[in-house]
Write an enzyme that holds these catalytic residues in place. Sequence first.
Site, mmCIF file in Angstrom:
data_model
loop_
_atom_site.group_PDB
_atom_site.id
_atom_site.type_symbol
_atom_site.label_atom_id
_atom_site.label_comp_id
_atom_site.label_asym_id
_atom_site.label_seq_id
_atom_site.Cartn_x
_atom_site.Cartn_y
_atom_site.Cartn_z
ATOM 1 C CD GLU A 227 41.296 -20.057 -2.379
ATOM 2 O OE1 GLU A 227 41.115 -18.935 -2.852
ATOM 3 O OE2 GLU A 227 41.364 -21.098 -3.083
ATOM 4 C CG ASP A 277 39.190 -12.137 -5.220
ATOM 5 O OD1 ASP A 277 39.417 -12.249 -6.439
ATOM 6 O OD2 ASP A 277 40.037 -11.719 -4.407
HETATM 7 N N1 SAM Z 1 41.786 -11.739 -8.935
HETATM 8 C C1 SAM Z 1 41.746 -12.976 -9.564
HETATM 9 C C2 SAM Z 1 41.182 -12.977 -10.955
HETATM 10 O O1 SAM Z 1 40.189 -12.275 -11.214
HETATM 11 O O2 SAM Z 1 41.758 -13.663 -11.788
HETATM 12 C C3 SAM Z 1 41.161 -14.014 -8.713
HETATM 13 C C4 SAM Z 1 42.200 -14.392 -7.760
HETATM 14 S S1 SAM Z 1 41.902 -15.516 -6.500
HETATM 15 C C5 SAM Z 1 43.485 -16.225 -6.491
HETATM 16 C C6 SAM Z 1 40.764 -16.751 -7.080
HETATM 17 C C7 SAM Z 1 40.639 -17.882 -6.102
HETATM 18 O O3 SAM Z 1 39.357 -18.483 -6.208
HETATM 19 C C8 SAM Z 1 41.639 -19.012 -6.291
HETATM 20 O O4 SAM Z 1 42.552 -19.008 -5.232
HETATM 21 C C9 SAM Z 1 40.787 -20.272 -6.314
HETATM 22 O O5 SAM Z 1 41.373 -21.359 -5.626
HETATM 23 C C10 SAM Z 1 39.502 -19.771 -5.657
HETATM 24 N N2 SAM Z 1 38.328 -20.607 -5.968
HETATM 25 C C11 SAM Z 1 37.988 -21.144 -7.148
HETATM 26 N N3 SAM Z 1 36.854 -21.868 -7.008
HETATM 27 C C12 SAM Z 1 36.479 -21.791 -5.707
HETATM 28 C C13 SAM Z 1 35.408 -22.321 -4.956
HETATM 29 N N4 SAM Z 1 34.481 -23.100 -5.516
HETATM 30 N N5 SAM Z 1 35.342 -22.001 -3.643
HETATM 31 C C14 SAM Z 1 36.269 -21.214 -3.037
HETATM 32 N N6 SAM Z 1 37.314 -20.696 -3.709
HETATM 33 C C15 SAM Z 1 37.420 -20.960 -5.030
#
Ligand code: SAM
Length: 406
Positions: A227, A277
Site C-alpha cells: 500500500e 484493490d
Molecule cells: N475499494 C476501494 C475502491 O474501489 O474504491 C479501493 C480502496 S483502497 C483504500 C485503495 C488504496 O489503493 C488506497 O489506500 C490507495 O492509497 C492505494 N493505492 C493507490 N495507488 C497505489 C499504488 N500505486 N501503490 C499501492 N497502493 C496504491
Amino acid sequence: MNEKSHVIFELLHLELDDLYEDLKLVLDSLEERHRSQVLTDRVYEENAATLRAEIEGVKSLLHDIEAQAQQDSTAEVDFAALSASIDRTLTDHDLPRALEHLVKKKLKKIQNYFQDREGTDFSHWHFQYNTPHTVFGFEVIENLFEARSPFQKVAVVATLDYGRVLLIDDLIMVTEKDAFVYHEMMVHVPLSVCPDARDVLVIGGGDGGTVTELCRYPQLQRIVEVEIDEVVVNAARQYFPELSRGYADPRVELLIEDGVRYMAQAPEASFDVILIDSTDPIGPGEGLFSQRFYQDCRRVLKPGGVLINQSESPYYPKQARELQRAAAKLRSVFKHHSVYQMFIPTYESGHWLLGFASDSRHPMEFDPERWQNLAIKTHYYTPDVHRASFALPPFVSDLLENSNDH
Ligand code: SAM
C-alpha cells in the site's frame, strides 16, 4: 388547520402512541420478571417507577398535542415552536430526561419527512459526482478524521445510513455498511478457483478489508499487502478496527511502498493470486492500470495464477471508458480475461465490476463443495452468486467487445 399541519400532528400522535405501547410492554415484562423473582424488589421498584412516570408523561403529551392540534390554525407548522411547546409540557409535568430524548427523536424524525429541498441545509452533506449532472450524497453526522498525505486527501466521516465512510480525494472508498460486498467478491472468487493457493499479494487495499477477508483461509501462508499510503492504513486501524483486524494476523506482511515499483522488482512466479484493490486510475493509482504493470503481474504470478482488478462501473461514460481501457490491456497480456459484477450502493451507479485475468484458469471451473466445506460465513458471496456474477447484461459485454486502449 391546514392539511400539512394536520398530517404532522397525526404523525406525532402515531409516534407517541407507539412510544406509549412500547413503554407499556417494557413495564409488563418488568412486572413479569418481578413476579417470577428474577428481579429483586429494589431493582423492580426503581425501574417500574421511572417507566410509570414515562407512560404518564406520554399520556399527557398526547393530550397536550391533541389540544394544540385543535387550536393550531397557522398555515405552516413551525417545528421550533412545536419543539418549544413540547419542552414546556415536559418541564411542567416534571418528566424524566430519557423521555425528553425519545420525544425529541420522534419530532426530529417527523421534521425530516417534511423538510423540503429549500429548507434543508446541505452544508454538512458529502456529494460524490458521478457526472457533472448526477450526484450521490449523504449527510455527514461527524467529521472524524482528515489529513493530507503526500499522495492524497484522506478523510473519515460518520453517516447515519452507511456508518463510517473512508474518503480518498473526496471519493468513497469503503463504508461500514456495504464494504463486505466488494471484499467478499474480490477474495472468494479467485480463492474458489485457486483452492490450493498459498501466497497472495494485495496491491493497495489500505482499508484492510481485503487482507481481513483473506485471513479467513487457513491454508494461506503468506499474505503480502503493498500500500502506498500509510495514512490510509493508520486511519483504517483507528476508525475501522473490525475491517482492518487482518493486519494483526502473523501471515500478513504490510509494505508501505508504490505497488508499481514493487511489482517491477518482485521475483518471477512468486504469488498464486494477485488482487489489485486500487483507487481509480488518477493520482497514485494511475500506474496500476498500465500495460507495463499488468505484464509485471503476469511475470510475478505462478503458473495457474489469477489476477483480480478493480474495474469500475459500466454505467457512466468516464468509468466505462476506464473499464474498456483496462480490459483491452489485460486481454493483450493474459490468455483469458472476463469481468464479473456486483451491487454496491455507494460506488458510482451501484453496479460495480471486477476483472478476472489468467493464462490457465477459467472462472467457472471451481468446486462449490470444496469451498462450502471451508464453512466461511459470508453475506454476499456464494458459489451460485459466483457463477451468476459472470453472466453479463449485453450492454456490458458490448462494452468489453468494443474495448480498446485509446
Ligand atoms: N475499494 C476501494 C475502491 O474501489 O474504491 C479501493 C480502496 S483502497 C483504500 C485503495 C488504496 O489503493 C488506497 O489506500 C490507495 O492509497 C492505494 N493505492 C493507490 N495507488 C497505489 C499504488 N500505486 N501503490 C499501492 N497502493 C496504491
